[in-house]
Write a protein that holds these residues in place. Structure first.
Motif, PDB file in Angstrom:
ATOM      1  N   GLU A  46       0.810  -1.229   0.000  1.00  0.00           N
ATOM      2  CA  GLU A  46       0.000   0.000   0.000  1.00  0.00           C
ATOM      3  C   GLU A  46       0.839   1.273   0.000  1.00  0.00           C
ATOM      4  N   CYS A  47       2.165   1.149  -0.058  1.00  0.00           N
ATOM      5  CA  CYS A  47       3.033   2.326  -0.114  1.00  0.00           C
ATOM      6  C   CYS A  47       2.670   3.151  -1.344  1.00  0.00           C
ATOM      7  N   ILE A  48       2.592   4.440  -1.154  1.00  0.00           N
ATOM      8  CA  ILE A  48       2.190   5.340  -2.238  1.00  0.00           C
ATOM      9  C   ILE A  48       3.418   5.903  -2.932  1.00  0.00           C
ATOM     10  N   GLN A  49       3.463   5.741  -4.244  1.00  0.00           N
ATOM     11  CA  GLN A  49       4.499   6.390  -5.050  1.00  0.00           C
ATOM     12  C   GLN A  49       3.974   7.776  -5.374  1.00  0.00           C
ATOM     13  N   LEU A  50       4.545   8.790  -4.753  1.00  0.00           N
ATOM     14  CA  LEU A  50       4.074  10.145  -4.968  1.00  0.00           C
ATOM     15  C   LEU A  50       4.343  10.568  -6.401  1.00  0.00           C
ATOM     16  N   ASP A  51       3.314  11.097  -7.043  1.00  0.00           N
ATOM     17  CA  ASP A  51       3.439  11.626  -8.389  1.00  0.00           C
ATOM     18  C   ASP A  51       2.688  12.952  -8.442  1.00  0.00           C
ATOM     19  N   VAL A  52       2.668  13.578  -9.607  1.00  0.00           N
ATOM     20  CA  VAL A  52       2.043  14.890  -9.747  1.00  0.00           C
ATOM     21  C   VAL A  52       0.565  14.839  -9.348  1.00  0.00           C
ATOM     22  N   ALA A  53      -0.148  13.818  -9.788  1.00  0.00           N
ATOM     23  CA  ALA A  53      -1.566  13.699  -9.422  1.00  0.00           C
ATOM     24  C   ALA A  53      -1.719  13.551  -7.912  1.00  0.00           C
ATOM     25  N   GLY A  54      -0.849  12.795  -7.298  1.00  0.00           N
ATOM     26  CA  GLY A  54      -0.904  12.616  -5.858  1.00  0.00           C
ATOM     27  C   GLY A  54      -0.675  13.915  -5.102  1.00  0.00           C
ATOM     28  N   VAL A  55       0.270  14.709  -5.578  1.00  0.00           N
ATOM     29  CA  VAL A  55       0.542  15.995  -4.929  1.00  0.00           C
ATOM     30  C   VAL A  55      -0.718  16.861  -4.953  1.00  0.00           C
ATOM     31  N   ARG A  56      -1.452  16.791  -6.043  1.00  0.00           N
ATOM     32  CA  ARG A  56      -2.682  17.588  -6.170  1.00  0.00           C
ATOM     33  C   ARG A  56      -3.808  17.059  -5.286  1.00  0.00           C
ATOM     34  N   GLU A  57      -3.848  15.754  -5.074  1.00  0.00           N
ATOM     35  CA  GLU A  57      -5.016  15.123  -4.450  1.00  0.00           C
ATOM     36  C   GLU A  57      -4.828  14.656  -3.005  1.00  0.00           C
ATOM     37  N   ILE A  58      -3.609  14.370  -2.600  1.00  0.00           N
ATOM     38  CA  ILE A  58      -3.383  13.814  -1.257  1.00  0.00           C
ATOM     39  C   ILE A  58      -3.486  14.930  -0.215  1.00  0.00           C
TER      40      ILE A  58
END
Length: 159
Positions: free
Chosen positions: A77-89
């Motif tokens: 379940e580790c999250i690979q931070l990406d551009v979409a994640g930065v916007r949504e997390i």
């Protein structure tokens, strides 16, 4: 002349996150370890609380993943931070360089890309260094006993 001024600017001031290459992207991580802390979300309000319970792979002193390349084998379940994640997390710390750049802010003075020293984030107390307990030692039902305030406080200007 304008081109030379732009060349002198650090990449995080001249590029959007989606324009960065892999080396630039990875270098934005300040090594605070806060993203590797377990969080609790209130389902009714959406409010997120940080705990001092760290991912089993987080080295509590270095604040680095002990098996970064193969972390998904142990922690799927580790999250690979990406551009979409930065916007949504919603739980990225207020000091997170990815969040700061996305929101159009500069990095804090203690970020190693500014200070030149990877220890600065720890020296000023921004990181999780030596303030965590492994999730292997705490039952999930007890995480509420480990809710902390300090990641929120790190958003204050420190220098």
């Amino acid at each position: 002349m304008g081109d030379r001024a732009e060349e002198q600017q650090p990449f995080w001031k001249t590029k959007r996150l989606d324009e960065m290459d892999a080396r630039e992207w990875e270098s934005l991580c300040d090594g605070c370890g806060l993203c590797c802390l377990n969080k609790l979300e209130d389902w009714e309000t959406g409010e997120v609380a940080f705990t001092s319970v760290a991912c089993r792979l987080l080295d509590g002193h270095s604040c680095q993943c002990s098996d970064y390349e193969d972390r998904w084998k142990t922690v799927p379940e580790c999250i690979q931070l990406d551009v979409a994640g930065v916007r949504e997390i919603p739980w990225l710390p207020p000091t997170c360089a990815y969040r700061l750049v996305h929101e159009g802010h500069d990095l804090y003075w203690w970020h190693y890309l500014v200070s030149g020293d990877r220890e600065t984030v720890h020296q000023v107390g921004i990181s999780a260094r030596d303030r965590t307990v492994s999730e292997m030692e705490v039952p999930v039902e007890d995480y509420e006993d480990y809710i902390i305030e300090w990641p929120v406080l790190t958003g204050e200007k420190t220098g």
